[in-house]
Design a protein around this motif. Sequence first.
Motif, PDB file in Angstrom:
ATOM      1  N   VAL A  50       0.822  -1.216   0.000  1.00  0.00           N
ATOM      2  CA  VAL A  50       0.000   0.000   0.000  1.00  0.00           C
ATOM      3  C   VAL A  50       0.855   1.265   0.000  1.00  0.00           C
ATOM      4  O   VAL A  50       0.356   2.356  -0.310  1.00  0.00           O
ATOM      5  N   HIS A  51       2.134   1.128   0.347  1.00  0.00           N
ATOM      6  CA  HIS A  51       3.012   2.301   0.329  1.00  0.00           C
ATOM      7  C   HIS A  51       3.311   2.761  -1.099  1.00  0.00           C
ATOM      8  O   HIS A  51       3.913   3.819  -1.300  1.00  0.00           O
ATOM      9  N   LEU A  52       2.888   1.968  -2.078  1.00  0.00           N
ATOM     10  CA  LEU A  52       3.057   2.348  -3.480  1.00  0.00           C
ATOM     11  C   LEU A  52       1.793   2.979  -4.041  1.00  0.00           C
ATOM     12  O   LEU A  52       1.637   3.118  -5.244  1.00  0.00           O
ATOM     13  N   ASP A  53       0.884   3.340  -3.144  1.00  0.00           N
ATOM     14  CA  ASP A  53      -0.342   4.034  -3.523  1.00  0.00           C
ATOM     15  C   ASP A  53      -0.225   5.492  -3.088  1.00  0.00           C
ATOM     16  O   ASP A  53      -0.034   5.787  -1.899  1.00  0.00           O
ATOM     17  N   GLY A  54      -0.316   6.410  -4.041  1.00  0.00           N
ATOM     18  CA  GLY A  54      -0.180   7.830  -3.724  1.00  0.00           C
ATOM     19  C   GLY A  54      -1.236   8.343  -2.771  1.00  0.00           C
ATOM     20  O   GLY A  54      -1.084   9.433  -2.204  1.00  0.00           O
ATOM     21  N   VAL A  57      -2.460   6.934   3.551  1.00  0.00           N
ATOM     22  CA  VAL A  57      -2.823   7.910   4.575  1.00  0.00           C
ATOM     23  C   VAL A  57      -1.668   8.840   4.940  1.00  0.00           C
ATOM     24  O   VAL A  57      -1.871  10.036   5.179  1.00  0.00           O
ATOM     25  N   THR A  58      -0.444   8.345   4.974  1.00  0.00           N
ATOM     26  CA  THR A  58       0.705   9.180   5.341  1.00  0.00           C
ATOM     27  C   THR A  58       0.973  10.246   4.297  1.00  0.00           C
ATOM     28  O   THR A  58       1.254  11.407   4.631  1.00  0.00           O
ATOM     29  N   TYR A  59       0.883   9.867   3.005  1.00  0.00           N
ATOM     30  CA  TYR A  59       1.107  10.846   1.937  1.00  0.00           C
ATOM     31  C   TYR A  59       0.038  11.937   1.965  1.00  0.00           C
ATOM     32  O   TYR A  59       0.334  13.123   1.757  1.00  0.00           O
ATOM     33  N   LYS A  60      -1.194  11.545   2.245  1.00  0.00           N
ATOM     34  CA  LYS A  60      -2.286  12.516   2.320  1.00  0.00           C
ATOM     35  C   LYS A  60      -2.076  13.467   3.501  1.00  0.00           C
ATOM     36  O   LYS A  60      -2.344  14.668   3.398  1.00  0.00           O
ATOM     37  N   CYS A  76       1.184  15.696  -2.779  1.00  0.00           N
ATOM     38  CA  CYS A  76      -0.194  15.913  -3.219  1.00  0.00           C
ATOM     39  C   CYS A  76      -0.462  15.322  -4.600  1.00  0.00           C
ATOM     40  O   CYS A  76      -1.621  15.188  -5.013  1.00  0.00           O
ATOM     41  N   SER A  77       0.603  14.997  -5.327  1.00  0.00           N
ATOM     42  CA  SER A  77       0.426  14.418  -6.667  1.00  0.00           C
ATOM     43  C   SER A  77       1.396  13.247  -6.857  1.00  0.00           C
ATOM     44  O   SER A  77       1.979  13.090  -7.924  1.00  0.00           O
ATOM     45  N   TYR A 152       3.914   3.527   9.325  1.00  0.00           N
ATOM     46  CA  TYR A 152       3.203   4.733   8.881  1.00  0.00           C
ATOM     47  C   TYR A 152       4.100   5.944   8.669  1.00  0.00           C
ATOM     48  O   TYR A 152       3.657   6.936   8.083  1.00  0.00           O
ATOM     49  N   VAL A 153       5.355   5.880   9.132  1.00  0.00           N
ATOM     50  CA  VAL A 153       6.252   7.027   8.966  1.00  0.00           C
ATOM     51  C   VAL A 153       7.496   6.663   8.159  1.00  0.00           C
ATOM     52  O   VAL A 153       7.762   7.247   7.099  1.00  0.00           O
TER      53      VAL A 153
END
Length: 273
Positions: A50-54, A57-60, A76-77, A152-153
Amino acid sequence: MGKKNKNEMSFLDHLEELRWHLIRSFSVIFVIAVVVFIFMTSIYDNLLIVHLDGNFVTYKFFCQAFELISIDSEFCSLTFNDKLNNLDVTGQFTMAIWTSLILGLIFAFPYILFELWRFIAPGLNPKERGKSRWFIVLASLLFFVGLLFSYYVIMPMSSYFFYTFSITDKIQNTITVQSHISLLTNTLLGVSLVFELPLVIYFLSKLGLITPAFLRKYRKHALVVVLILAAVITPPDVASQVVVAIPILILYEVGIIISKRVEKNLKKKLKNA
C-alpha cells in the motif's frame, strides 16, 4: 514425586525446559504463518504494498500539512509504478513463505515474550515474579509502537525517496517484489527492536553494567550512534533521519530516568541489607 524446583534443576533439565519453550514459540509462529499464507493475496494488497499508492494515509497527511503552511509538495500528486516485478520462477511462492514467517514472528512477539518470562519466572522470588509481569506488556507495547511508527512514517518516507529518486532519465528502475518486501521487513523489524531500548537499559542497569552517570556522560556519543542508526534504516536525506532520530533520543532519555530509578532502588536495598 513432585515437580522439581527451577533452582534444583540440572543443566540438562534446564535445556529440556528451554527446548519446550522454544517448541511452543515456534509452533505459534508456524500457526500464524499458515493463517497469513492463506490470506496472502489480501495481506499483500491491503498491507504490504500500500506504500506504493499515492493515496496512502501518510502521503495525504503530509500533503495536507504542507498545504496548511502554503508550501507546494509532491506528496499531493505522488504516483508510483505499483507493479512490482518477479524475475524468478519460484520467486512469488518463496516470497509468500518468507513473508508468512516474518509476519508470524511479528504477531507472535507477545507470546514469545510470555514463553521467555515463563522460563525465567521460576528462578525469581514471588516479589520479583510479580514485578516482572509488566515486562511482557511493556515490551510488547514498545515493539508495536515501533512497528506502527515504522509502517506509517519510516516506510512511506523510504518508498517516496527510493521510488522517486533518479540519477538520470536514461536509467529505468526494475524493482522486484523481493527487494520491496526486504525493505519493508527490515524497516519494520529494525525500528521495532530499536524501540525496546528502554528495556535494554533497564536490564543492563539491573546487572550493574551501566549507570545513569555513564549514560549521561556518553549522551553525545549516543547521539552520533543514533544518527548513524537512523541513516542505516532510513533514506539518506536529513528530514527522514531527524524523524527517526527524535523518538530514539527520547527513548534514550527515558532510559536514563529508568536507570536512575534502578540505581536508587539498588542503593536502597544495600542500605537495608
